[in-house]
Design a protein around this motif. Structure first.
Motif, PDB file in Angstrom:
ATOM      1  N   MET A 194       0.847  -1.189   0.000  1.00 35.62           N
ATOM      2  CA  MET A 194       0.000   0.000   0.000  1.00 35.62           C
ATOM      3  C   MET A 194       0.887   1.245   0.000  1.00 35.62           C
ATOM      4  N   ILE A 195       0.277   2.394  -0.303  1.00 32.41           N
ATOM      5  CA  ILE A 195       0.971   3.668  -0.240  1.00 32.41           C
ATOM      6  C   ILE A 195       0.633   4.322   1.089  1.00 32.41           C
ATOM      7  N   ALA A 196       1.653   4.823   1.772  1.00 31.05           N
ATOM      8  CA  ALA A 196       1.450   5.447   3.072  1.00 31.05           C
ATOM      9  C   ALA A 196       2.294   6.711   3.167  1.00 31.05           C
ATOM     10  N   ALA A 197       1.799   7.667   3.953  1.00 39.06           N
ATOM     11  CA  ALA A 197       2.547   8.888   4.241  1.00 39.06           C
ATOM     12  C   ALA A 197       3.333   8.659   5.529  1.00 39.06           C
ATOM     13  N   ILE A 198       4.636   8.677   5.431  1.00 41.31           N
ATOM     14  CA  ILE A 198       5.500   8.353   6.564  1.00 41.31           C
ATOM     15  C   ILE A 198       6.083   9.626   7.167  1.00 41.31           C
ATOM     16  N   LYS A 199       5.770   9.853   8.447  1.00 41.69           N
ATOM     17  CA  LYS A 199       6.421  10.945   9.168  1.00 41.69           C
ATOM     18  C   LYS A 199       7.813  10.470   9.547  1.00 41.69           C
ATOM     19  N   THR A 200       8.821  11.173   9.046  1.00 39.05           N
ATOM     20  CA  THR A 200      10.205  10.756   9.246  1.00 39.05           C
ATOM     21  C   THR A 200      10.771  11.312  10.548  1.00 39.05           C
ATOM     22  N   GLU A 201      12.026  10.984  10.808  1.00 37.13           N
ATOM     23  CA  GLU A 201      12.712  11.486  11.999  1.00 37.13           C
ATOM     24  C   GLU A 201      13.011  12.973  11.902  1.00 37.13           C
ATOM     25  N   HIS A 202      12.862  13.556  10.709  1.00 32.15           N
ATOM     26  CA  HIS A 202      13.165  14.960  10.488  1.00 32.15           C
ATOM     27  C   HIS A 202      11.911  15.800  10.668  1.00 32.15           C
ATOM     28  N   ALA A 203      12.040  16.898  11.406  1.00 28.46           N
ATOM     29  CA  ALA A 203      10.896  17.777  11.629  1.00 28.46           C
ATOM     30  C   ALA A 203      10.380  18.333  10.305  1.00 28.46           C
ATOM     31  N   ARG A 204       9.059  18.422  10.214  1.00 29.07           N
ATOM     32  CA  ARG A 204       8.369  18.990   9.057  1.00 29.07           C
ATOM     33  C   ARG A 204       8.671  18.238   7.772  1.00 29.07           C
ATOM     34  N   LYS A 205       8.803  16.932   7.882  1.00 25.45           N
ATOM     35  CA  LYS A 205       9.027  16.153   6.665  1.00 25.45           C
ATOM     36  C   LYS A 205       8.192  14.876   6.692  1.00 25.45           C
ATOM     37  N   ILE A 206       7.390  14.702   5.635  1.00 26.99           N
ATOM     38  CA  ILE A 206       6.608  13.491   5.421  1.00 26.99           C
ATOM     39  C   ILE A 206       6.902  13.016   4.006  1.00 26.99           C
ATOM     40  N   VAL A 207       7.106  11.726   3.845  1.00 29.03           N
ATOM     41  CA  VAL A 207       7.356  11.174   2.515  1.00 29.03           C
ATOM     42  C   VAL A 207       6.329  10.081   2.215  1.00 29.03           C
ATOM     43  N   LEU A 208       6.000   9.951   0.934  1.00 30.59           N
ATOM     44  CA  LEU A 208       5.127   8.868   0.499  1.00 30.59           C
ATOM     45  C   LEU A 208       5.972   7.664   0.139  1.00 30.59           C
ATOM     46  N   LYS A 209       5.587   6.521   0.686  1.00 30.12           N
ATOM     47  CA  LYS A 209       6.330   5.295   0.424  1.00 30.12           C
ATOM     48  C   LYS A 209       5.372   4.142   0.162  1.00 30.12           C
ATOM     49  N   GLU A 210       5.869   3.161  -0.573  1.00 29.86           N
ATOM     50  CA  GLU A 210       5.133   1.906  -0.729  1.00 29.86           C
ATOM     51  C   GLU A 210       5.603   0.973   0.390  1.00 29.86           C
ATOM     52  N   VAL A 211       4.675   0.535   1.222  1.00 32.28           N
ATOM     53  CA  VAL A 211       4.996  -0.307   2.375  1.00 32.28           C
ATOM     54  C   VAL A 211       4.037  -1.485   2.401  1.00 32.28           C
ATOM     55  N   PRO A 212       4.366  -2.542   3.134  1.00 29.79           N
ATOM     56  CA  PRO A 212       3.441  -3.682   3.222  1.00 29.79           C
ATOM     57  C   PRO A 212       2.128  -3.263   3.893  1.00 29.79           C
ATOM     58  N   ALA A 213       1.037  -3.830   3.411  1.00 34.48           N
ATOM     59  CA  ALA A 213      -0.254  -3.588   4.055  1.00 34.48           C
ATOM     60  C   ALA A 213      -0.237  -4.200   5.449  1.00 34.48           C
ATOM     61  N   PRO A 214      -1.042  -3.668   6.379  1.00 34.12           N
ATOM     62  CA  PRO A 214      -1.036  -4.198   7.758  1.00 34.12           C
ATOM     63  C   PRO A 214      -1.454  -5.665   7.812  1.00 34.12           C
TER      64      PRO A 214
END
Length: 344
Positions: free
Chosen positions: A1-21
């Motif tokens: 699935m595609i998910a919005a990942i809040k990273t370790e960096h402030a004010r940064k979110i990236v879209l990634k393809e990750v396994p579905a839950p």
């Protein structure tokens, strides 16, 4: 699935393809249709004080509406295919507060999207006990606002009885402030909603649509004392001016969270018998009232929502942080083909 990942960096979110839950016992899988961006998401986004507990990377999002597409086993099959929302606060149902019905302050409370992965993704899993089926004829689009409306319902309930023709001041023209004001309007109160002059264009100007009276705290003066003040701004300066606006015996209800300590001269509170009431989150029962109010005011509420495809999530956060929109809501899948975006 595609998910919005809040990273370790402030004010940064990236879209990634990750396994579905992967489901475990008692869980269901929800195809997310809409997910609101909340003030708590903004705090986690900027790594604000008080949100150190949010472990990164994480999928944010707790204002979720969608469709149940899978269940762990047949005992949960009744939920399959249902339009649902997810309660944001996952309580233990065992501690003394839960036994007393005070679920919002469960000793082991966890919030989906802050303590563990949430709804800013194509799919989210949750325990079935925290799933609420949306009433017939109720849109998934509007249902995504049931969580912030439940918080408003809870805050007004904590204030005690709001009587017809009482005067209410709501400080902070964000979505919680608007919804608190709307709950009070429905009870027959006269409602002032205050903010700064810079809030006028995108926020305070919308107040008359809901029957509320806008007040620019840095320009206008209230011409009367108020029965109840709801502090939804999170501003230390607003706390002091709000307290001083109360009638003797009036009530101050604090709904916002604060990044800095706030000092009060308690002698004034004692002499005027101004009780300090706090309200945090919501209880399961608050959702039923929230659905009713959202349904009644659906057309007006639609005018204050700004929708963003998931691929524009960083823009949604930036616009919200700059207060250029009143309420951003992510549309997770706008087209049959899925989300058009670039991956990190």
């Amino acid at each position: 699935m595609i998910a919005a990942i809040k990273t370790e960096h402030a004010r940064k979110i990236v879209l990634k393809e990750v396994p579905a839950p992967h489901l475990v016992e008692g869980e269901v899988l929800i195809k997310v249709e809409y997910c609101g961006v909340c003030g708590s998401d903004l705090h986690a986004y900027t790594h604000a004080k008080g949100y150190e507990f949010v472990e990164k990377p994480i999928i944010l999002g707790h204002e979720i509406s969608g469709i149940v597409v899978d269940c762990y086993d047949s005992s949960l099959e009744r939920l399959n295919g249902k339009n649902v929302v997810v309660e944001s606060m996952h309580y233990c149902n065992e501690c003394s507060n839960c036994r007393d019905g005070r679920f919002s302050i469960c000793e082991k409370n966890q919030v989906i999207g802050l303590h563990f992965n949430g709804g800013m993704a194509q799919f989210v899993k949750t325990k079935a006990e925290f799933v609420r089926v949306i009433p017939e004829g109720f849109s998934l689009r509007t249902a995504a606002l049931s969580e912030p409306m439940s918080i408003a319902v809870h805050a007004v309930k904590k204030a005690g009885e709001i009587k017809e023709n009482q005067v209410v001041l709501v400080q902070g023209p964000g979505i919680i402030g608007f919804f608190v004001g709307l709950v009070c309007i429905k009870k027959g109160a006269k409602v002032f909603i205050s903010g700064l002059e810079q809030d006028d264009k995108n926020r305070l100007s919308q107040a008359p649509v809901f029957g509320m009276i806008p007040q620019r705290a840095d320009r206008d003066l209230l011409d009367q004392k108020v029965d109840t003040m709801f502090e939804c701004s999170g501003s230390g300066a607003a706390v002091k001016t709000g307290i001083s606006s109360l009638k003797k015996g009036g009530k101050a209800v604090f709904v916002a969270l604060y990044e800095q300590p706030v000092s009060l001269f308690l002698t004034d509170l004692v002499r005027n018998e101004w009780p300090i009431i706090t309200s945090y989150g919501c209880d399961p029962s608050d959702y039923s009232s929230a659905f009713e109010i959202l349904k009644e005011y659906e057309k007006q509420i639609e005018t204050i929502i700004s929708y963003y495809p998931l691929s524009e999530i960083n823009q949604a956060f930036q616009d919200s942080f700059k207060q250029e929109v009143l309420k951003p809501v992510l549309v997770i899948d706008e087209a049959e083909g899925g989300i058009d975006c670039e991956f990190e």
